[in-house]
Design a protein around this motif. Sequence first.
Motif, short mmCIF file in Angstrom:
data_model
loop_
_atom_site.label_atom_id
_atom_site.label_comp_id
_atom_site.label_asym_id
_atom_site.label_seq_id
_atom_site.Cartn_x
_atom_site.Cartn_y
_atom_site.Cartn_z
N VAL A 164 -2.22 -5.58 -8.95
CA VAL A 164 -3.50 -6.24 -8.68
C VAL A 164 -3.63 -7.51 -9.53
O VAL A 164 -4.03 -8.57 -9.03
N TYR A 165 -3.31 -7.40 -10.80
CA TYR A 165 -3.42 -8.56 -11.70
C TYR A 165 -2.31 -9.57 -11.47
O TYR A 165 -2.55 -10.79 -11.45
N VAL A 166 -1.10 -9.09 -11.28
CA VAL A 166 0.04 -10.01 -11.13
C VAL A 166 -0.04 -10.77 -9.81
O VAL A 166 0.41 -11.91 -9.73
N TRP A 214 -7.15 1.37 -6.06
CA TRP A 214 -6.26 0.45 -6.78
C TRP A 214 -4.99 0.18 -5.98
O TRP A 214 -4.53 -0.96 -5.90
N GLY A 215 -4.43 1.23 -5.38
CA GLY A 215 -3.22 1.05 -4.59
C GLY A 215 -3.46 0.16 -3.38
O GLY A 215 -2.65 -0.74 -3.08
N ASN A 216 -4.55 0.40 -2.67
CA ASN A 216 -4.88 -0.43 -1.50
C ASN A 216 -5.05 -1.89 -1.89
O ASN A 216 -4.53 -2.79 -1.22
N ALA A 217 -5.78 -2.13 -2.98
CA ALA A 217 -6.01 -3.51 -3.43
C ALA A 217 -4.71 -4.17 -3.84
O ALA A 217 -4.48 -5.35 -3.54
N ALA A 218 -3.84 -3.43 -4.52
CA ALA A 218 -2.57 -4.00 -4.97
C ALA A 218 -1.72 -4.44 -3.79
O ALA A 218 -1.21 -5.57 -3.74
N VAL A 219 -1.56 -3.56 -2.81
CA VAL A 219 -0.75 -3.87 -1.63
C VAL A 219 -1.39 -5.01 -0.84
O VAL A 219 -0.71 -5.93 -0.37
N GLY A 220 -2.71 -4.97 -0.71
CA GLY A 220 -3.39 -6.00 0.07
C GLY A 220 -3.36 -7.36 -0.59
O GLY A 220 -3.18 -8.39 0.08
N MET A 221 -3.51 -7.41 -1.90
CA MET A 221 -3.56 -8.71 -2.57
C MET A 221 -2.20 -9.39 -2.60
O MET A 221 -2.11 -10.60 -2.38
N ILE A 222 -1.15 -8.62 -2.83
CA ILE A 222 0.16 -9.26 -2.78
C ILE A 222 0.49 -9.65 -1.34
O ILE A 222 1.14 -10.66 -1.09
N MET A 226 1.50 -13.45 -0.06
CA MET A 226 2.75 -13.68 0.66
C MET A 226 2.54 -13.96 2.14
O MET A 226 3.49 -14.29 2.85
N GLY A 227 1.31 -13.81 2.62
CA GLY A 227 1.07 -13.99 4.05
C GLY A 227 1.68 -12.88 4.87
O GLY A 227 2.07 -13.08 6.02
N ASP A 228 1.79 -11.68 4.31
CA ASP A 228 2.41 -10.54 4.97
C ASP A 228 1.33 -9.68 5.61
O ASP A 228 0.68 -8.87 4.96
N GLU A 229 1.14 -9.85 6.92
CA GLU A 229 0.06 -9.16 7.61
C GLU A 229 0.29 -7.65 7.70
O GLU A 229 -0.67 -6.88 7.78
N GLU A 230 1.55 -7.23 7.68
CA GLU A 230 1.81 -5.79 7.71
C GLU A 230 1.29 -5.13 6.44
O GLU A 230 0.69 -4.05 6.48
N LEU A 231 1.51 -5.77 5.30
CA LEU A 231 0.98 -5.23 4.05
C LEU A 231 -0.54 -5.26 4.03
O LEU A 231 -1.19 -4.33 3.54
#
Length: 755
Positions: A164-166, A214-222, A226-231
Amino acid sequence: MRIIKFIPIKSAFLVILFITISCGEKTEVVNESQSDSQHPSLILTKKGVEEIRAQLGTVPLFDSSLAETKKIVDAEIELGIDVPVPKDYSGGYTHQVHKKNFLILQKAGVLYQILDDEKYAKYVKDMLMQYEEMYKTLPLHPKTRSYARGKLFWQCLNDANWLVYVSQAYDCVYNYLSEEERNKLETNLFRPFADHISIDSPQFYQRVHNHSTWGNAAVGMIGLVMGDEELIDRALYGIKDLKLDTKEKDDDGGFLNKDGKAGFLANIEEPFSPDGYYNEGPYYQRYAMYPFLIFAEALHNVKPALKIFEYKEGVLLKSINALLNLSDADGEFFPLNDGQKGMSYYTSALVTAVDISYHFGTQDPGLLTIAAEQNKVLLDDSGLAVAIGVKNGKAKPFEKKSINLSDGPEGKQGGVAILRNEDIELVFKYAAQGSSHGHYDKLSYSLYEKGDEVIQDYGLARFVNIEQKGGGNYLKENKTWAKQTIAHNTVTQNETSHFNGKYDIGSQHHSILNYFSFENENVQVASAKESNAYPGTAMLRTMAIIKDEDFEKPYLLDIMKVTSNKVNKYDFPYYFLGQVLQTNFEYKTPKTLNTLGSENGYQHLYLEGTAKAASENSKLSWLNEGKFYTLTSLTNNNDELLFTRIGANDPEFNLRREAAFMLRRKDTKNTLFVSTIEAHGSYSPVTESAVNSKSSIKELKLVLDTADYTAIEITNINGNTKLFITANINASKEAKHILTINNKNYTWVGSYYYE
């Protein structure tokens, strides 16, 4: 229900949607994704950075926050980069270093954008490259206790914290990096990282819980960076077509949702009530608010069409007001369920919450006062808005009033009532189980004066991030003591906890509000029912904070009505803090301490004193934090009065050695517990003077108790008598009541009568 769908996009190229508007030939172009040139876009935005740079040196609160951040990051750059191979639990060296690293990375990225100083971008790049080099060869973390192990940390939760932070740091230096460097980081670090905490760890990711948020936010923010719509889709809706075992794993909630609900939107829909109450309690709401709000801000900036701050009628912003109201006069959160005492709105997560709430909400001037007390702001658009508001003198006091917060996704699973009158605060819990962090404490309460605990809730049994105490994790005493019913200020029947201490039973039930009344500033009342904690037994508790001119301060009136289909033993504790001053009964103290029982929390209580009630009113007075308190209870000659102390069967001293006064009633079917707690007077160790150290209540008397009504007389030392009548069944505000007591008629409209 999912009301928003995204068009799947497999590349990071700009996607343009052309929407033709029917009037004329005019066409509106909507930019639904971000191009490479638009970084930063998550928390900081290009436009926001320009505005911040233009305001530097003119907004004191923002400038001081920036200076403090720069000081911290510059010191870390001087020390050099340390990316150790993971090996420790919470509080251990490697855990703390990796935690510090993700915080510093985020700060350094922000400094690069605001100060346009390349040294910060280089620092971020160099550290990320070291993580890339290490991560691609990392096995699972060597510590095996977690239900979902991370790689950098012993649990996936902390790995999600890191990402999330990185993600924010990566967004800030995105354009500083070459395409080759970005590809290297995304291929070897970020995508594998996101896959591990989601696809590889569904028991962590695929559920409704603060961990998963936290997991959802981490995957969604990265994914947004990256412009990765699947994530992004995986973050919002969970993992698709997942078919795995749904068996419960452990008490931390490490199990898959049997109903299939998962993802960020489900984590907004399910835990939050319409009032913004979070079912795990304020301690974990505080913890979850950072990923909720920081990801929401990123979605707002990158995916404005989602209208995330309007989702579920704007509950994310509502929840901040609810959370602030769940704090005492000092800003410390009430320790409902698993909650560490001392956690307050001065934590960094609440800086985020206050700033985002002000910027994206109604711009409540009360939030500016809290921001000023916090003395720092986010280094982004919302922080700048708050700092400008403070500078321009818009701040007004944040008013905490009596409030009733419903629980459950539709607000129909009980709730928490807070009654406030002058400096007295009553927290009455009649909520649902509270997920895996819930306690077995139906109809329990805690009482405060000026932020000091008078009657306490124990909170959790854990030394967070202190390695010497169980690796900083939950201690076994959290289950054997802190969660058990006897650890709380409510009724325990036959030395057995509510729902027999079983999560799967407790999670099926919730208490029901009888009524909540706060319109009269002198008499504020909350009343609720619990019918499932013990089969065949129903409890109705009515609690009132009463301000009466015959008393120095508002006092508490507590009425617990118990009806059962069989004879039971009832224990009714008061976990008071302070030094015993006086009782109106004689008690015996044993030469050798024994435990009160053998299980369900009783094994942790020493029996320090015993007595038989000698009158219809039993009194206990104590001194705490320079203030006097008196408990007056209705008793009968068969009642046992017990002094207990926490700490038995605790060889590692994991529990606080604190006292309780307990009323025990044996061989009883239906019964009524009635008591008052007065706050009165003061003591100064400087002048050595005691003022108003004695109770003002002469007599507490039951004058009526039926299925429909309970009536209590309170007579003070001057002989003045007041009558409180509560409606046990027909308690609506519109209900009309006619009642005869001792040949006198009482007529009123509403839930209660007091005169």
